[in-house]
Write a protein that holds these residues in place. Structure first.
Motif, PDB file in Angstrom:
ATOM      1  N   PHE A 119      58.269  51.961 -28.732  1.00 17.04           N
ATOM      2  CA  PHE A 119      57.627  52.757 -27.683  1.00 17.04           C
ATOM      3  C   PHE A 119      58.616  53.335 -26.672  1.00 17.04           C
ATOM      4  O   PHE A 119      58.232  54.192 -25.862  1.00 17.04           O
ATOM      5  N   LEU A 120      59.858  52.891 -26.686  1.00 14.16           N
ATOM      6  CA  LEU A 120      60.824  53.385 -25.697  1.00 14.16           C
ATOM      7  C   LEU A 120      60.976  54.902 -25.703  1.00 14.16           C
ATOM      8  O   LEU A 120      61.027  55.525 -24.627  1.00 14.16           O
ATOM      9  N   PRO A 121      61.057  55.569 -26.874  1.00 14.49           N
ATOM     10  CA  PRO A 121      61.171  57.040 -26.838  1.00 14.49           C
ATOM     11  C   PRO A 121      59.969  57.736 -26.213  1.00 14.49           C
ATOM     12  O   PRO A 121      60.076  58.871 -25.751  1.00 14.49           O
ATOM     13  N   VAL A 122      58.821  57.039 -26.199  1.00 18.86           N
ATOM     14  CA  VAL A 122      57.613  57.616 -25.598  1.00 18.86           C
ATOM     15  C   VAL A 122      57.634  57.467 -24.088  1.00 18.86           C
ATOM     16  O   VAL A 122      57.367  58.418 -23.341  1.00 18.86           O
ATOM     17  N   PHE A 123      57.970  56.271 -23.620  1.00 16.53           N
ATOM     18  CA  PHE A 123      57.870  55.972 -22.190  1.00 16.53           C
ATOM     19  C   PHE A 123      59.190  56.106 -21.432  1.00 16.53           C
ATOM     20  O   PHE A 123      59.192  56.181 -20.213  1.00 16.53           O
ATOM     21  N   MET A 124      60.319  56.116 -22.159  1.00 15.48           N
ATOM     22  CA  MET A 124      61.622  56.318 -21.515  1.00 15.48           C
ATOM     23  C   MET A 124      62.416  57.328 -22.335  1.00 15.48           C
ATOM     24  O   MET A 124      63.445  56.989 -22.934  1.00 15.48           O
ATOM     25  N   PRO A 125      61.943  58.572 -22.402  1.00 11.16           N
ATOM     26  CA  PRO A 125      62.637  59.567 -23.228  1.00 11.16           C
ATOM     27  C   PRO A 125      64.057  59.810 -22.737  1.00 11.16           C
ATOM     28  O   PRO A 125      64.348  59.721 -21.548  1.00 11.16           O
ATOM     29  N   GLN A 126      64.914  60.118 -23.701  1.00  9.99           N
ATOM     30  CA  GLN A 126      66.304  60.419 -23.343  1.00  9.99           C
ATOM     31  C   GLN A 126      66.373  61.714 -22.541  1.00  9.99           C
ATOM     32  O   GLN A 126      65.707  62.700 -22.857  1.00  9.99           O
ATOM     33  N   LYS A 127      67.222  61.702 -21.516  1.00  7.41           N
ATOM     34  CA  LYS A 127      67.368  62.891 -20.680  1.00  7.41           C
ATOM     35  C   LYS A 127      68.316  63.884 -21.337  1.00  7.41           C
ATOM     36  O   LYS A 127      69.249  63.510 -22.020  1.00  7.41           O
ATOM     37  N   GLN A 174      41.518  45.233  -8.618  1.00  9.75           N
ATOM     38  CA  GLN A 174      41.426  46.287  -7.602  1.00  9.75           C
ATOM     39  C   GLN A 174      42.503  47.345  -7.805  1.00  9.75           C
ATOM     40  O   GLN A 174      42.277  48.533  -7.561  1.00  9.75           O
ATOM     41  N   GLU A 175      43.652  46.941  -8.298  1.00  4.94           N
ATOM     42  CA  GLU A 175      44.752  47.885  -8.536  1.00  4.94           C
ATOM     43  C   GLU A 175      44.558  48.689  -9.820  1.00  4.94           C
ATOM     44  O   GLU A 175      45.302  49.644 -10.068  1.00  4.94           O
ATOM     45  N   GLY A 176      43.597  48.282 -10.632  1.00  8.77           N
ATOM     46  CA  GLY A 176      43.439  48.937 -11.925  1.00  8.77           C
ATOM     47  C   GLY A 176      44.465  48.487 -12.940  1.00  8.77           C
ATOM     48  O   GLY A 176      44.788  49.221 -13.887  1.00  8.77           O
ATOM     49  N   TYR A 177      44.970  47.267 -12.765  1.00 13.39           N
ATOM     50  CA  TYR A 177      45.969  46.734 -13.689  1.00 13.39           C
ATOM     51  C   TYR A 177      45.348  46.582 -15.083  1.00 13.39           C
ATOM     52  O   TYR A 177      44.213  46.109 -15.221  1.00 13.39           O
ATOM     53  N   PRO A 178      46.066  46.960 -16.157  1.00 14.66           N
ATOM     54  CA  PRO A 178      45.493  46.864 -17.508  1.00 14.66           C
ATOM     55  C   PRO A 178      45.293  45.409 -17.924  1.00 14.66           C
ATOM     56  O   PRO A 178      46.207  44.592 -17.830  1.00 14.66           O
ATOM     57  N   LEU A 179      44.081  45.106 -18.387  1.00 11.90           N
ATOM     58  CA  LEU A 179      43.734  43.749 -18.821  1.00 11.90           C
ATOM     59  C   LEU A 179      43.086  43.831 -20.214  1.00 11.90           C
ATOM     60  O   LEU A 179      41.887  43.600 -20.370  1.00 11.90           O
ATOM     61  N   PRO A 180      43.862  44.150 -21.222  1.00  9.07           N
ATOM     62  CA  PRO A 180      43.290  44.416 -22.534  1.00  9.07           C
ATOM     63  C   PRO A 180      43.023  43.176 -23.386  1.00  9.07           C
ATOM     64  O   PRO A 180      42.432  43.285 -24.457  1.00  9.07           O
ATOM     65  N   PHE A 181      43.473  42.000 -22.931  1.00  8.97           N
ATOM     66  CA  PHE A 181      43.322  40.776 -23.721  1.00  8.97           C
ATOM     67  C   PHE A 181      42.438  39.783 -22.976  1.00  8.97           C
ATOM     68  O   PHE A 181      42.266  39.876 -21.762  1.00  8.97           O
ATOM     69  N   ILE A 191      45.236  43.852 -33.474  1.00  6.69           N
ATOM     70  CA  ILE A 191      46.492  44.319 -34.042  1.00  6.69           C
ATOM     71  C   ILE A 191      47.351  44.937 -32.932  1.00  6.69           C
ATOM     72  O   ILE A 191      46.855  45.715 -32.114  1.00  6.69           O
ATOM     73  N   TYR A 192      48.623  44.595 -32.931  1.00  8.06           N
ATOM     74  CA  TYR A 192      49.563  45.230 -32.009  1.00  8.06           C
ATOM     75  C   TYR A 192      50.724  45.791 -32.815  1.00  8.06           C
ATOM     76  O   TYR A 192      50.936  45.420 -33.969  1.00  8.06           O
ATOM     77  N   GLY A 193      51.477  46.690 -32.196  1.00 12.64           N
ATOM     78  CA  GLY A 193      52.659  47.195 -32.864  1.00 12.64           C
ATOM     79  C   GLY A 193      52.876  48.679 -32.670  1.00 12.64           C
ATOM     80  O   GLY A 193      52.117  49.357 -31.966  1.00 12.64           O
ATOM     81  N   PRO A 194      53.937  49.219 -33.295  1.00 10.40           N
ATOM     82  CA  PRO A 194      54.251  50.644 -33.169  1.00 10.40           C
ATOM     83  C   PRO A 194      53.067  51.519 -33.574  1.00 10.40           C
ATOM     84  O   PRO A 194      52.355  51.213 -34.516  1.00 10.40           O
ATOM     85  N   GLU A 253      49.035  46.581 -25.580  1.00  3.83           N
ATOM     86  CA  GLU A 253      50.421  46.302 -25.209  1.00  3.83           C
ATOM     87  C   GLU A 253      51.149  47.544 -24.727  1.00  3.83           C
ATOM     88  O   GLU A 253      52.044  47.466 -23.879  1.00  3.83           O
ATOM     89  N   SER A 254      50.741  48.724 -25.236  1.00  3.19           N
ATOM     90  CA  SER A 254      51.427  49.947 -24.822  1.00  3.19           C
ATOM     91  C   SER A 254      51.240  50.221 -23.328  1.00  3.19           C
ATOM     92  O   SER A 254      52.134  50.758 -22.672  1.00  3.19           O
ATOM     93  N   ALA A 255      50.076  49.846 -22.780  1.00  4.72           N
ATOM     94  CA  ALA A 255      49.847  50.048 -21.342  1.00  4.72           C
ATOM     95  C   ALA A 255      50.788  49.179 -20.516  1.00  4.72           C
ATOM     96  O   ALA A 255      51.278  49.599 -19.459  1.00  4.72           O
ATOM     97  N   LEU A 256      51.049  47.969 -20.987  1.00  2.00           N
ATOM     98  CA  LEU A 256      51.967  47.083 -20.273  1.00  2.00           C
ATOM     99  C   LEU A 256      53.414  47.548 -20.447  1.00  2.00           C
ATOM    100  O   LEU A 256      54.207  47.497 -19.498  1.00  2.00           O
ATOM    101  N   ILE A 257      53.759  47.999 -21.640  1.00  5.26           N
ATOM    102  CA  ILE A 257      55.115  48.520 -21.867  1.00  5.26           C
ATOM    103  C   ILE A 257      55.373  49.735 -20.980  1.00  5.26           C
ATOM    104  O   ILE A 257      56.450  49.884 -20.398  1.00  5.26           O
ATOM    105  N   ALA A 258      54.372  50.611 -20.868  1.00  4.09           N
ATOM    106  CA  ALA A 258      54.524  51.803 -20.029  1.00  4.09           C
ATOM    107  C   ALA A 258      54.793  51.419 -18.581  1.00  4.09           C
ATOM    108  O   ALA A 258      55.665  52.008 -17.919  1.00  4.09           O
ATOM    109  N   ARG A 259      54.063  50.414 -18.061  1.00  7.97           N
ATOM    110  CA  ARG A 259      54.301  49.968 -16.683  1.00  7.97           C
ATOM    111  C   ARG A 259      55.728  49.470 -16.515  1.00  7.97           C
ATOM    112  O   ARG A 259      56.418  49.834 -15.550  1.00  7.97           O
TER     113      ARG A 259
END
Length: 301
Positions: free
Chosen positions: A293-301, A249-256, A155-158, A165-171
């Protein structure tokens, strides 16, 4: 309709409550990590394994029990034994992971259970879900109530707290590249959380004693996920081809799943045919997920 929802206040349960509260009388039973009290008729904070607390609940009659957190043998039998109320229908959220793995068959609802016991938390999860499914079927027969088992895929989503997917969105929100891998041939099936919630709503509206896979027929790749996230953010330039060893080696998220031998194929036709069910296209669901997820990873200043 009068509904008792057990657990699930984090992700699927939260989305279900947001979609269902205006149409149904909801009572929540969970451990209180995230309260949804403002959306429901009543909310009880307790652990389902606390038998004294369970027995102290009001003896009310419910049309349906929706169980999002039965994970261990005995969870459903213990609940049914000590719950002081009554109910007509029991809906269990299970998982497609209960099927026997790597059979090279398309997994429909009649495929056999996994008979291997995998080590660690994954193995415990699979074994537990198989046991609670069997437990529910036996109890329904002996106690004369009806049941439905829903088996969602990934399952993916809000509100998804699993770092998928949230780990990739955060990057991407941090202007870090998202990778696609030339040597990754895996295609996999996901399901949008709102689709699982809608499946629950349609099943309880016209209950059917059956088991349903809940997974989109669309086959998805890492490239599609990365492309859709970046397109939604207008950051397509961050899509980068990378070799897998460097990414690890970089620790890139590989959840799938990355490779075809890791992937299973699931048949979702029973739910589609029974309820005229329509799945949300992946691009639409992922667009909505990124925006959520934008308000979580790109909060308004």
């Amino acid at each position: 309709m009068k509904i008792l929802l057990i657990g699930g206040s984090y992700f699927l349960g939260r989305v279900f409550v947001l979609m269902a509260h205006s149409k149904h009388e909801l009572t929540l039973l969970n451990r209180g990590h995230y309260s949804m009290a403002s959306y429901v008729h009543q909310e009880f904070t307790l652990d389902r394994h606390d038998l004294a607390a369970l027995a102290s609940l009001p003896a009310e009659n419910y049309d349906v029990i929706i169980d999002c957190c039965a994970y261990e043998k005995g969870d459903i039998e213990t609940f049914c034994t000590h719950f002081p109320g009554t109910f007509q229908h029991y809906l269990l959220i299970s998982t497609v992971d209960v099927y026997k793995h790597r059979t090279d068959k398309i997994q429909d609802e009649d495929q056999p259970y996994e008979d291997l016991h995998y080590a660690g938390e994954v193995g415990q999860y699979i074994d537990g879900k198989i046991q609670v499914e069997k437990e529910l079927i036996a109890l329904a027969q002996s106690q004369a109530f009806s049941y439905t088992i829903l088996r969602p895929g990934m399952i993916y989503g809000p509100f998804n707290y699993a770092p998928r997917e949230s780990a990739l969105i955060a990057r991407a929100c941090q202007d870090q590249p998202l990778y696609h891998f030339a040597n990754a041939d895996g295609t996999f099936q996901l399901v949008y959380v709102k689709d699982v919630a809608r499946a629950i709503l349609q099943v309880i509206d016209k209950p059917t004693q059956a088991i349903f896979n809940v997974v989109s027929p669309e086959k998805i790749t890492y490239h599609q996920i990365a492309s859709r996230i970046l397109s939604t953010l207008d950051k397509e330039a961050l899509l980068t081809e990378q070799d897998l060893d460097t990414a690890i080696q970089e620790g890139y998220p590989l959840p799938f799943p990355l490779f075809s031998q890791e992937c299973e194929s699931y048949d979702s036709s029973r739910l589609i045919d029974t309820y005229d069910f329509q799945y949300t296209p992946f691009d639409t669901g992922m667009n909505e997920t990124v925006q959520a997820f934008l308000p979580v990873f790109m909060p308004q200043k």
